[in-house]
Motif scaffolding. Structure first.
Motif, mmCIF file in Angstrom:
data_model
loop_
_atom_site.group_PDB
_atom_site.id
_atom_site.type_symbol
_atom_site.label_atom_id
_atom_site.label_comp_id
_atom_site.label_asym_id
_atom_site.label_seq_id
_atom_site.Cartn_x
_atom_site.Cartn_y
_atom_site.Cartn_z
ATOM 1 N N SER A 169 1.932 6.604 -0.683
ATOM 2 C CA SER A 169 3.675 6.244 -0.299
ATOM 3 C C SER A 169 4.009 7.332 0.055
ATOM 4 O O SER A 169 4.304 8.675 0.049
ATOM 5 N N CYS A 224 -5.606 3.309 1.758
ATOM 6 C CA CYS A 224 -4.631 2.696 1.207
ATOM 7 C C CYS A 224 -4.991 1.566 0.780
ATOM 8 O O CYS A 224 -5.799 0.900 0.979
ATOM 9 N N GLY A 233 -1.772 -0.790 -3.919
ATOM 10 C CA GLY A 233 -0.990 -0.263 -3.723
ATOM 11 C C GLY A 233 0.309 -0.824 -2.347
ATOM 12 O O GLY A 233 1.248 -1.707 -2.735
#
Lengths: 482, 482
Positions: free
Chosen positions: A88, A152, A156
């Motif tokens: 993030s 990722c 997420g």
């Protein structure tokens, strides 16, 4: 450090050893990490300016284990911060000192591939790229492709409603998510959606997608998959004027051609890219990379229409790729842009979105703001859907420079809202834009969202320092407690 | 009448005159209807087997008037049933004797057309077809196209998350809705979404889309608009075997061609259509109409690929249309199918959805169920996205026949859920499928949806006899009151 974090709950911190012991009692030995040397690896995500080691980290392998963790933390009043791969850019997975990090990376099994009904069912901790890799031999792929797709996770991606370059044609995560298994704050396990597109009842799946770990933890997902197109080809268009490049984007979208990607790089970005990657881009003020896909005929037809639109705006260059090598060369500079910017110094990467028709004005205003704040900015972004990623350059070793960069960033994000856009395209709100949410939403609108949070997480244990402005959420919770 | 409705609140009925007077005090004189001769027009929707005159009907012209109505009904504890054009086939707008019908048909202004940013902003009571008509001179259209599009409103489309033949390519309402102005049960006015695709915060807009008037009333909507394609062309494919036609649909979808529509008609439907519309369809057991669109080259390319897929399955006929007349002739039978079935007798039209790969099995099982129940069924539906519309024929004048048809319908809908599908594709749950929701959802899953209802409508005044099973919702509200 100019973004405030709430004071951790000292009572929870004091009960740390009991909490760890309780987690160890319900999980395998290797699933609980509490040694400060090891929890340090989880002290930040990709917004690395902010760091805080958590109380403990748990790494479950099954939905049942996630349910046990959630039940236990709910009973003991322990905050939980869910975490995918920690990529993030908005601080969505930043720990608090009183929290348990619930990492999803061991939930990585592929459970079912059904090409007839065009879906794949996976555990949520699988990486984005691994999903498409699994599908390759079947001739299919999963469309959302964040830049961080090598690392990722789908968990997420769902939490942030992630996008990527290909989202112009195929939509973002919410458009490609068909179902999910979710564990609520109480440990209750709920199925949402399914392989069918229009489930009856309330759209709980849509509500969870993009909720940034505020409402529950997704442990399994059913994702829509697409047949691989026959081929794809990029063109590069260089413009002497940055605003004219923005106009070209708006004209392409308006014409009804739907490329898979329209990427935009401005002059500061091009300079960095040329000195770093030597991609051989033309010397000019803005470059667009437009990629189309389909059969050979479809590709030729779309490129012809794009050329007609571009030619009307007198580009410096219109470069087609005739083979895979030339295509790779066109993409090379764009793919190295973030690395190239990193060589120039520290940067923060923003993520505002504006209506495509407002791109020229927004780019001009960002240039003016850059001069006002005395900080350089480079623009490299998904232009086709107006999702901007201005990179603000600063010097982390110079006291006060980060705060200045953040103030500049806030001005840019306010500008995005002003022209009818919003604070985020694909990175989420996290801690980064939490306090700007009041710019986007009226107090009543925020209150309704917080009431939904109350419903799913009455103790506000799930990722509570993110998304909602600290002041607004403290006031809301105070009133609710009256 | 085999679907139970809850007993109306006699206290509210007794206060009828005061309620009407209070409404008249806040609305223009022509906006309140209470004469039983006039309220009769609102006693049912398109599920005409069920009827009940409401206490009163209100026809507001502005968001502020809707807010005044909602505030007043909330304060006086009066149930409200929102209504678009009353075209619901699932009883979504059926009144109760103690309710005020809130009709949206006078909210019909076009507020803004922005082709650059590709949206139109309208009041919600405008009809679906009027939206595309407004856009025609701009070269744009609004994609969702329910069969009832001449009459049905955008308000109803949003409440039911409506689809239509073109949804295979362009998605249903939720994929084309960018923002909405919503009045909550308290009269509070909230803006959700906006012209940008990825708003931050919780996805309230998605939650409202398809919520069937359970959470609030949409008074304005921002809709995504698309440039009109250069052209469109249908082909007709006839098959000797109904299951092979289902296989053809699955193979087309699997291949990656995305037609705008794939419509399916089975033998009983074809028989009715031939005797009614004389469309000149081939004599066979199943007909598919596949429509593709784009430039002339794109159309030719897609039709060639569809022909290749169909030819491998030995069709009875593959008929291309070479001009507008031939295209209209191919569509003629499909467009008259519901009318043609109506000539044969009474029917109920179902709306289950199944994974495309399950179409052949589902069609076979529906044939078996038809023999078991001793009632004829005809299948005419949007096959490309698995959205089935079996029409069950019965005789409304024969006592018990409606109940038998409903029992058969319930078996078909349970079958849809069994094969991984769901109870509705585009008609909504309404009263029709309310009690089948327990087939689709576990008690915990339903409980969470009802808690969201509690949050937005604590008194359960909004369209309360729809969507949630009567027994489950009564028990839930009982527990909540403890």
């Amino acid at each position: 450090m100019s973004i405030a974090m709430p004071a951790p709950n000292q009572d929870v911190i004091a009960r740390g050893p009991q909490i760890v012991a309780a987690l160890q009692a319900v999980l395998p030995a290797d699933a609980v990490i509490h040694d400060p040397q090891e929890t340090r690896a989880y002290e930040c995500d990709a917004l690395t300016a902010y760091r805080c080691p958590p109380l403990a980290v748990v790494l479950p392998r099954t939905t049942a284990q996630v349910a046990a963790i959630m039940r236990l933390c709910n009973d003991m009043g322990v905050p939980v911060v869910p975490r995918g791969a920690g990529t993030s850019l908005a601080g969505g997975a930043l720990p608090t000192a009183d929290c348990v990090i619930l990492g999803t990376m061991r939930l990585r099994d592929v459970l079912e591939i059904d090409t007839d009904n065009r879906f794949i069912r996976v555990q949520s901790g699988i990486t984005n790229l691994a999903v498409s890799a699994e599908l390759e031999s079947h001739g299919f792929f999963y469309a959302p492709d964040p830049s961080s797709q090598l690392a990722c996770t789908i968990a997420g991606n769902i939490a942030m409603n992630s996008g990527g370059a290909h989202c112009l044609k195929y939509g973002v995560t919410t458009n490609n998510l068909m179902g999910a298994t979710v564990v609520l704050s109480t440990g209750e396990i709920v199925e949402m959606g399914g392989p069918e597109a229009g489930p009856d009842g309330l759209d709980m799946l849509g509500l969870f997608c993009g909720s940034e770990g505020q409402l529950g933890v997704v442990t399994e997902a059913i994702l829509r998959i697409l047949p691989r197109p026959e081929g794809a080809r990029p063109v590069l268009i260089g413009f002497g004027d940055a605003e004219v490049a923005g106009e070209c984007v708006a004209n392409i979208i308006r014409s009804g051609v739907i490329p898979v990607a329209i990427e935009y790089m401005d002059e500061p970005c091009l300079r960095a890219v040329e000195s770093f990657a030597k991609a051989g881009y033309p010397t000019c003020n803005a470059v667009l990379i437009v990629e189309v896909e389909g059969s050979a005929d479809e590709i030729a037809d779309q490129i012809a229409r794009i050329r007609e639109i571009a030619d009307a705006l007198n580009p410096v260059e219109f470069r087609e790729s005739r083979n895979a090598d030339e295509a790779a060369k066109i993409w090379k500079g764009r793919k190295s842009a973030f690395g190239a910017m990193g060589k120039l110094g520290d940067y923060i990467c923003l993520d505002g979105t504006v209506p495509v028709g407002q791109l020229p004005y927004t780019l001009r205003r960002i240039g003016e703001l850059s001069r006002e704040h005395g900080l350089e900015v480079a623009n490299v972004f998904h232009a086709g859907d107006g999702n901007m990623h201005p990179l603000i350059l600063f010097n982390a070793n110079q006291p006060g420079d980060l705060a200045r960069a953040e103030a500049f960033g806030n001005d840019i994000l306010r500008l995005c809202v002003e022209v009818g856009g919003c604070l985020t395209g694909e990175h989420g709100v996290g801690i980064e834009k939490r306090d700007l949410m009041s710019t986007q939403y009226a107090p009543d609108d925020l209150a309704i969202q917080m009431e939904i949070k109350d419903l799913f997480d009455p103790q506000w244990l799930l990722n509570a320092a993110k998304v909602f402005p600290l002041q607004a959420s403290a006031a809301h919770r105070g009133r609710a407690a009256e």
